[in-house]
Design an enzyme around this catalytic site. Structure first.
Site, PDB file in Angstrom:
ATOM      1  N   ASP A  66       0.819  -1.219   0.000  1.00 47.85           N
ATOM      2  CA  ASP A  66       0.000   0.000   0.000  1.00 47.85           C
ATOM      3  C   ASP A  66       0.850   1.266   0.000  1.00 47.85           C
ATOM      4  O   ASP A  66       2.074   1.211   0.172  1.00 47.85           O
ATOM      5  CB  ASP A  66      -0.963  -0.004   1.204  1.00 47.85           C
ATOM      6  CG  ASP A  66      -0.281  -0.390   2.521  1.00 47.85           C
ATOM      7  OD1 ASP A  66       0.959  -0.388   2.573  1.00 47.85           O
ATOM      8  OD2 ASP A  66      -0.993  -0.681   3.491  1.00 47.85           O
ATOM      9  N   HIS A 134      -7.164  -4.356  10.494  1.00 50.44           N
ATOM     10  CA  HIS A 134      -6.971  -4.159   9.050  1.00 50.44           C
ATOM     11  C   HIS A 134      -5.707  -4.851   8.578  1.00 50.44           C
ATOM     12  O   HIS A 134      -4.745  -5.003   9.331  1.00 50.44           O
ATOM     13  CB  HIS A 134      -7.002  -2.670   8.660  1.00 50.44           C
ATOM     14  CG  HIS A 134      -5.818  -1.835   9.034  1.00 50.44           C
ATOM     15  ND1 HIS A 134      -5.940  -0.589   9.612  1.00 50.44           N
ATOM     16  CD2 HIS A 134      -4.485  -2.031   8.910  1.00 50.44           C
ATOM     17  CE1 HIS A 134      -4.738  -0.067   9.804  1.00 50.44           C
ATOM     18  NE2 HIS A 134      -3.842  -0.928   9.388  1.00 50.44           N
ATOM     19  N   GLU A 139      -9.716  -1.718   5.566  1.00 51.66           N
ATOM     20  CA  GLU A 139     -10.327  -1.413   6.854  1.00 51.66           C
ATOM     21  C   GLU A 139     -11.536  -2.331   7.112  1.00 51.66           C
ATOM     22  O   GLU A 139     -12.025  -2.986   6.185  1.00 51.66           O
ATOM     23  CB  GLU A 139     -10.772   0.056   6.863  1.00 51.66           C
ATOM     24  CG  GLU A 139      -9.618   1.058   6.715  1.00 51.66           C
ATOM     25  CD  GLU A 139      -8.851   1.286   8.012  1.00 51.66           C
ATOM     26  OE1 GLU A 139      -8.758   0.366   8.848  1.00 51.66           O
ATOM     27  OE2 GLU A 139      -8.323   2.401   8.195  1.00 51.66           O
TER      28      GLU A 139
HETATM   29  C1  GLP Z   1      -0.341   0.468   8.491  1.00 52.24           C
HETATM   30  C2  GLP Z   1      -0.145  -0.393   7.260  1.00 52.24           C
HETATM   31  C3  GLP Z   1      -0.396  -1.846   7.576  1.00 52.24           C
HETATM   32  C4  GLP Z   1       0.386  -2.239   8.814  1.00 52.24           C
HETATM   33  C5  GLP Z   1      -0.092  -1.428   9.992  1.00 52.24           C
HETATM   34  C6  GLP Z   1       0.595  -1.801  11.293  1.00 52.24           C
HETATM   35  O1  GLP Z   1      -1.660   0.803   8.697  1.00 52.24           O
HETATM   36  N1  GLP Z   1      -0.991  -0.002   6.174  1.00 52.24           N
HETATM   37  O2  GLP Z   1       0.008  -2.630   6.464  1.00 52.24           O
HETATM   38  O3  GLP Z   1       0.205  -3.595   9.064  1.00 52.24           O
HETATM   39  O4  GLP Z   1       0.194  -0.074   9.678  1.00 52.24           O
HETATM   40  O5  GLP Z   1       1.717  -1.017  11.526  1.00 52.24           O
HETATM   41  P1  GLP Z   1       2.746  -1.249  12.708  1.00 52.24           P
HETATM   42  O6  GLP Z   1       3.623  -2.371  12.266  1.00 52.24           O
HETATM   43  O7  GLP Z   1       3.497   0.047  12.801  1.00 52.24           O
HETATM   44  O8  GLP Z   1       1.971  -1.578  13.920  1.00 52.24           O
END
Ligand code: GLP
Length: 234
Positions: A66, A134, A139
């Protein structure tokens, strides 16, 4: 759940070593040609392991999950920048793909990204999870058959992710994301979740009920999933 192999670790560093072992085995057995990558703090120890190793990705094509809309690749808040900083500048890949959040025609960009994915089926997809369950930017409520699309971020995600935003930039509330179907088309999925904030999502996965309100539960319908977590989920 029988389709999910749960690996409990003591720390993110130990989790990153488990991911390393899985990835190096697949590379050695010539089963890893297309690798789906993720961003987020969870992935930092994972990529550190790789960049401090002799792992060779020069024959591997990478696809990221993404990207924010309207944040350029040279902006530290973009996922393109994150990937370059933590991995691509240190490990050469055959090709790397990240959705272009600066594209003039976002729908066309999504279509083209999905075409590229179809032309290079994923062997492994790495996944983190949002606190609300998500995956990528799919979402709660996103249809399970979704492909790459323009997504509107929830207030919960905006609140959590804005802490990483630098330079007074405002976090965009739209992003381009692989869909749930694009993700689960990968032959293998490696889900990584560290810390108490991910407990609710892990508990939903463990509970075994598939619901669009918790996108992560779509993993229950996949036949090759590894979950690496430092949480004890009973
Ligand atoms: C974002 C990304 C996700 C990721 C999530 C968790 O929202 N789009 O792909 O899994 O963050 O992030 P973190 O690893 O910082 O908790």
């Amino acid at each position: 759940m029988e389709n999910i192999k749960w690996i409990k670790v003591e720390s993110p560093e130990e989790g990153a070593k488990k991911v390393f072992t899985l990835i190096s085995e697949e590379l050695q057995n010539n089963r890893l040609h297309v690798l789906g990558l993720a961003t987020g703090s969870t992935m930092i120890p994972v990529y550190n392991e790789w960049t401090n190793s002799t792992l060779d990705f020069s024959n591997v094509t990478a696809f990221n999950l993404d990207e924010y809309v309207g944040i350029a690749a040279d902006n530290p808040n973009s996922y393109a920048y994150f990937m370059n900083e933590h991995l691509f500048s240190k490990k050469p890949f055959k090709e790397t793909h990240i959705p272009n959040g600066m594209a003039e025609d976002l729908d066309e960009e999504c279509k083209e990204y999905e075409n590229q994915l179809n032309a290079h089926p994923l062997d492994i997809q790495l996944l983190g999870v949002g606190e609300n369950g998500h995956i990528a930017f799919n979402e709660p409520g996103t249809p399970f058959d979704s492909v790459t699309h323009v997504a509107t971020l929830t207030d919960s995600t905006l609140g959590v992710n804005s802490q990483y935003f630098e330079n007074d930039d405002k976090i965009p509330n739209i992003a381009l994301t692989m869909g749930i179907s694009s993700i689960t088309n990968s032959k293998k999925l490696i889900m990584i979740a560290f810390g108490e904030k991910k407990r609710a999502a892990m508990e939903k996965l463990k509970a075994g009920e598939v619901t669009a309100e918790w996108p992560i539960t779509k993993l229950l319908r996949h036949d090759d999933v590894v979950v690496i977590t430092d949480l004890q989920i009973d």
